[in-house]
Design a protein around this motif. Structure first.
Motif, PDB file in Angstrom:
ATOM      1  N   THR A  68       5.293  -7.386   0.308  1.00 43.93           N
ATOM      2  CA  THR A  68       4.853  -6.178   1.002  1.00 43.93           C
ATOM      3  C   THR A  68       3.338  -6.038   0.974  1.00 43.93           C
ATOM      4  O   THR A  68       2.657  -6.619   0.125  1.00 43.93           O
ATOM      5  CB  THR A  68       5.451  -4.893   0.378  1.00 43.93           C
ATOM      6  OG1 THR A  68       4.914  -4.706  -0.936  1.00 43.93           O
ATOM      7  CG2 THR A  68       6.961  -4.945   0.334  1.00 43.93           C
ATOM      8  N   ARG A  70       0.704  -2.679   0.876  1.00 45.06           N
ATOM      9  CA  ARG A  70       0.693  -1.237   0.637  1.00 45.06           C
ATOM     10  C   ARG A  70      -0.675  -0.667   0.983  1.00 45.06           C
ATOM     11  O   ARG A  70      -1.699  -1.303   0.744  1.00 45.06           O
ATOM     12  CB  ARG A  70       1.026  -0.911  -0.827  1.00 45.06           C
ATOM     13  CG  ARG A  70       2.504  -0.949  -1.146  1.00 45.06           C
ATOM     14  CD  ARG A  70       2.768  -0.499  -2.579  1.00 45.06           C
ATOM     15  NE  ARG A  70       4.184  -0.392  -2.843  1.00 45.06           N
ATOM     16  CZ  ARG A  70       4.918   0.710  -2.656  1.00 45.06           C
ATOM     17  NH1 ARG A  70       4.316   1.806  -2.214  1.00 45.06           N
ATOM     18  NH2 ARG A  70       6.211   0.721  -2.906  1.00 45.06           N
ATOM     19  N   THR A  72      -2.907   2.674   0.109  1.00 44.16           N
ATOM     20  CA  THR A  72      -2.955   3.769  -0.851  1.00 44.16           C
ATOM     21  C   THR A  72      -4.303   4.460  -0.770  1.00 44.16           C
ATOM     22  O   THR A  72      -5.346   3.803  -0.871  1.00 44.16           O
ATOM     23  CB  THR A  72      -2.734   3.251  -2.288  1.00 44.16           C
ATOM     24  OG1 THR A  72      -1.548   2.465  -2.342  1.00 44.16           O
ATOM     25  CG2 THR A  72      -2.623   4.404  -3.274  1.00 44.16           C
ATOM     26  N   TYR A  79       0.537   6.247  -5.064  1.00 48.65           N
ATOM     27  CA  TYR A  79       1.246   5.398  -4.123  1.00 48.65           C
ATOM     28  C   TYR A  79       2.039   6.246  -3.136  1.00 48.65           C
ATOM     29  O   TYR A  79       2.646   7.250  -3.513  1.00 48.65           O
ATOM     30  CB  TYR A  79       2.204   4.460  -4.857  1.00 48.65           C
ATOM     31  CG  TYR A  79       1.535   3.339  -5.595  1.00 48.65           C
ATOM     32  CD1 TYR A  79       0.839   2.347  -4.913  1.00 48.65           C
ATOM     33  CD2 TYR A  79       1.602   3.247  -6.985  1.00 48.65           C
ATOM     34  CE1 TYR A  79       0.229   1.305  -5.583  1.00 48.65           C
ATOM     35  CE2 TYR A  79       1.001   2.204  -7.670  1.00 48.65           C
ATOM     36  CZ  TYR A  79       0.320   1.246  -6.966  1.00 48.65           C
ATOM     37  OH  TYR A  79      -0.284   0.213  -7.637  1.00 48.65           O
ATOM     38  N   SER A  80       2.031   5.821  -1.883  1.00 47.71           N
ATOM     39  CA  SER A  80       2.785   6.505  -0.841  1.00 47.71           C
ATOM     40  C   SER A  80       4.013   5.688  -0.491  1.00 47.71           C
ATOM     41  O   SER A  80       3.911   4.492  -0.200  1.00 47.71           O
ATOM     42  CB  SER A  80       1.916   6.710   0.404  1.00 47.71           C
ATOM     43  OG  SER A  80       2.694   7.151   1.498  1.00 47.71           O
ATOM     44  N   ALA A  81       5.160   6.327  -0.507  1.00 48.44           N
ATOM     45  CA  ALA A  81       6.404   5.628  -0.206  1.00 48.44           C
ATOM     46  C   ALA A  81       6.485   5.231   1.261  1.00 48.44           C
ATOM     47  O   ALA A  81       7.210   4.293   1.626  1.00 48.44           O
ATOM     48  CB  ALA A  81       7.592   6.503  -0.570  1.00 48.44           C
ATOM     49  N   SER A  82       5.710   5.896   2.110  1.00 47.07           N
ATOM     50  CA  SER A  82       5.791   5.629   3.550  1.00 47.07           C
ATOM     51  C   SER A  82       4.811   4.559   4.016  1.00 47.07           C
ATOM     52  O   SER A  82       5.040   3.909   5.044  1.00 47.07           O
ATOM     53  CB  SER A  82       5.547   6.922   4.334  1.00 47.07           C
ATOM     54  OG  SER A  82       4.256   7.437   4.057  1.00 47.07           O
ATOM     55  N   ASP A  83       3.724   4.363   3.284  1.00 46.05           N
ATOM     56  CA  ASP A  83       2.689   3.419   3.718  1.00 46.05           C
ATOM     57  C   ASP A  83       2.907   2.040   3.121  1.00 46.05           C
ATOM     58  O   ASP A  83       2.060   1.463   2.445  1.00 46.05           O
ATOM     59  CB  ASP A  83       1.304   3.951   3.342  1.00 46.05           C
ATOM     60  CG  ASP A  83       0.943   5.202   4.123  1.00 46.05           C
ATOM     61  OD1 ASP A  83       1.463   5.369   5.239  1.00 46.05           O
ATOM     62  OD2 ASP A  83       0.151   6.015   3.622  1.00 46.05           O
ATOM     63  N   LYS A  86       6.753  -4.164   5.109  1.00 49.19           N
ATOM     64  CA  LYS A  86       7.535  -5.307   4.633  1.00 49.19           C
ATOM     65  C   LYS A  86       7.168  -6.537   5.460  1.00 49.19           C
ATOM     66  O   LYS A  86       7.189  -6.521   6.690  1.00 49.19           O
ATOM     67  CB  LYS A  86       9.026  -5.012   4.782  1.00 49.19           C
ATOM     68  CG  LYS A  86       9.931  -6.119   4.247  1.00 49.19           C
ATOM     69  CD  LYS A  86       9.876  -6.171   2.732  1.00 49.19           C
ATOM     70  CE  LYS A  86      10.927  -7.145   2.182  1.00 49.19           C
ATOM     71  NZ  LYS A  86      10.606  -8.566   2.508  1.00 49.19           N
ATOM     72  N   LYS A 116      -1.701   0.248   9.958  1.00 53.46           N
ATOM     73  CA  LYS A 116      -0.597   0.071   9.011  1.00 53.46           C
ATOM     74  C   LYS A 116       0.693  -0.428   9.653  1.00 53.46           C
ATOM     75  O   LYS A 116       1.773  -0.277   9.082  1.00 53.46           O
ATOM     76  CB  LYS A 116      -0.328   1.376   8.235  1.00 53.46           C
ATOM     77  CG  LYS A 116      -1.552   1.968   7.573  1.00 53.46           C
ATOM     78  CD  LYS A 116      -1.255   3.290   6.900  1.00 53.46           C
ATOM     79  CE  LYS A 116      -2.514   3.939   6.356  1.00 53.46           C
ATOM     80  NZ  LYS A 116      -2.232   5.240   5.705  1.00 53.46           N
ATOM     81  N   LYS A 117       0.580  -1.052  10.834  1.00 52.60           N
ATOM     82  CA  LYS A 117       1.754  -1.590  11.501  1.00 52.60           C
ATOM     83  C   LYS A 117       1.468  -3.023  11.970  1.00 52.60           C
ATOM     84  O   LYS A 117       0.371  -3.320  12.426  1.00 52.60           O
ATOM     85  CB  LYS A 117       2.156  -0.725  12.695  1.00 52.60           C
ATOM     86  CG  LYS A 117       2.573   0.691  12.319  1.00 52.60           C
ATOM     87  CD  LYS A 117       3.024   1.466  13.537  1.00 52.60           C
ATOM     88  CE  LYS A 117       3.364   2.904  13.180  1.00 52.60           C
ATOM     89  NZ  LYS A 117       4.477   2.981  12.209  1.00 52.60           N
TER      90      LYS A 117
END
Length: 287
Positions: A68, A70, A72, A79-83, A86, A116-117
């Motif tokens: 992954t 990440r 942040t 930490y952000s669970a959405s950012d 994979k 972030k995509k």
């Protein structure tokens, strides 16, 4: 030229000074002036972090053996669970540029990301990609290979275009970085050669630098864009002057228990080194 060492010893395996250095799956941050430190909160990577960089929006971008990337926010240190992005394969290197661009070099794959995509992927490479670097202006993605070649891809919108431009070195590329102003691209290879290329002159060789007795593994530019540091398996760090290969600062036995694993500049006179000996050291550089 003088060096002053300030050792900051840790009880954990992963550290940072102004930025964060990768060693394990935990992230700790240090204030270079006060010495205060703490851990990032929240659930982070589940495996070793391979590399991390910061972008122009104060995001810490990390790639890990958990497959992954990440993102942040440094100011929040949480930490952000959405950012989390994979990846299809394990990432080995990550770099960033303006406009929300990120470049991930993975095992057998190169991925361009924006905001972030994932926006573009190169598969079925005919070479083994080792490390990548985005030009600070976001115009070019340089990818270094195990074959000693650097491929220069043009960033066009959300794609990478191969225009057949390459740089050839003497050995497998182990690290690379553009200067902060984008004027130069510095590279190190496993044949112990450090090279700097001038971007505006169609990536012509500016200078080659020699000094490491074993493979150099990490490289970082000073904010002044006139100096950069390299660290190697020979336990040494060199601070080089772009215009004069003979003008250098040699720091032997920087970390006596293990080689340097990371380099970062706090400012043009303050260099930070990290190592698997669970310590960071802050050096004052006087030219």
């Amino acid at each position: 030229m003088h060096l002053r060492e300030e050792a900051l010893w840790l009880l954990t395996s992963d550290v940072s000074v102004s930025t964060v250095f990768p060693l394990t799956n935990a992230s700790h941050y240090w204030d270079a002036e006060t010495g205060e430190n703490d851990c990032f909160s929240g659930k982070g990577h589940s495996n070793q972090v391979s590399q991390m960089v910061t972008d122009d929006s104060s995001e810490l971008v990390t790639c890990s053996m958990d497959d992954t990337l990440r993102y942040t926010n440094i100011n929040k240190t949480e930490y952000s669970a959405s950012d989390v992005v994979k990846m299809d394969f394990q990432p080995k290197s990550v770099s960033v540029a303006v406009g929300g661009l990120s470049l991930a070099v993975c095992i057998g794959q190169v991925v361009l990301l924006k905001n972030k995509k994932k926006v573009f992927t190169m598969d079925n490479l005919d070479y083994e990609a080792e490390v990548g670097a985005l030009h600070p202006g976001g115009s070019t993605a340089a990818v270094g290979g195990a074959d000693g070649k650097v491929r220069l891809y043009s960033v066009q919108g959300n794609t990478l275009k191969d225009e057949g431009k390459t740089i050839e070195l003497t050995g497998a590329i182990t690290d690379m970085a553009y200067s902060n102003d984008g004027a130069y691209l510095a590279l190190i290879d496993d044949k112990k050669v450090t090279s700097v290329f001038t971007v505006a002159d169609d990536y012509s060789v500016k200078n080659n630098f020699y000094g490491h007795h074993a493979k150099p593994v990490t490289l970082a530019w000073s904010p002044d864009n006139e100096h950069f540091a390299t660290g190697g398996m020979d336990m040494m760090v060199f601070i080089w002057t772009v215009s004069d290969p003979d003008k250098r600062i040699k720091v032997p036995d920087t970390h006596r228990l293990h080689h340097v694993s990371g380099l970062a500049w706090v400012d043009e006179h303050t260099l930070v080194t990290t190592s698997h000996d669970a310590s960071i050291k802050q050096w004052t550089i006087k030219y």
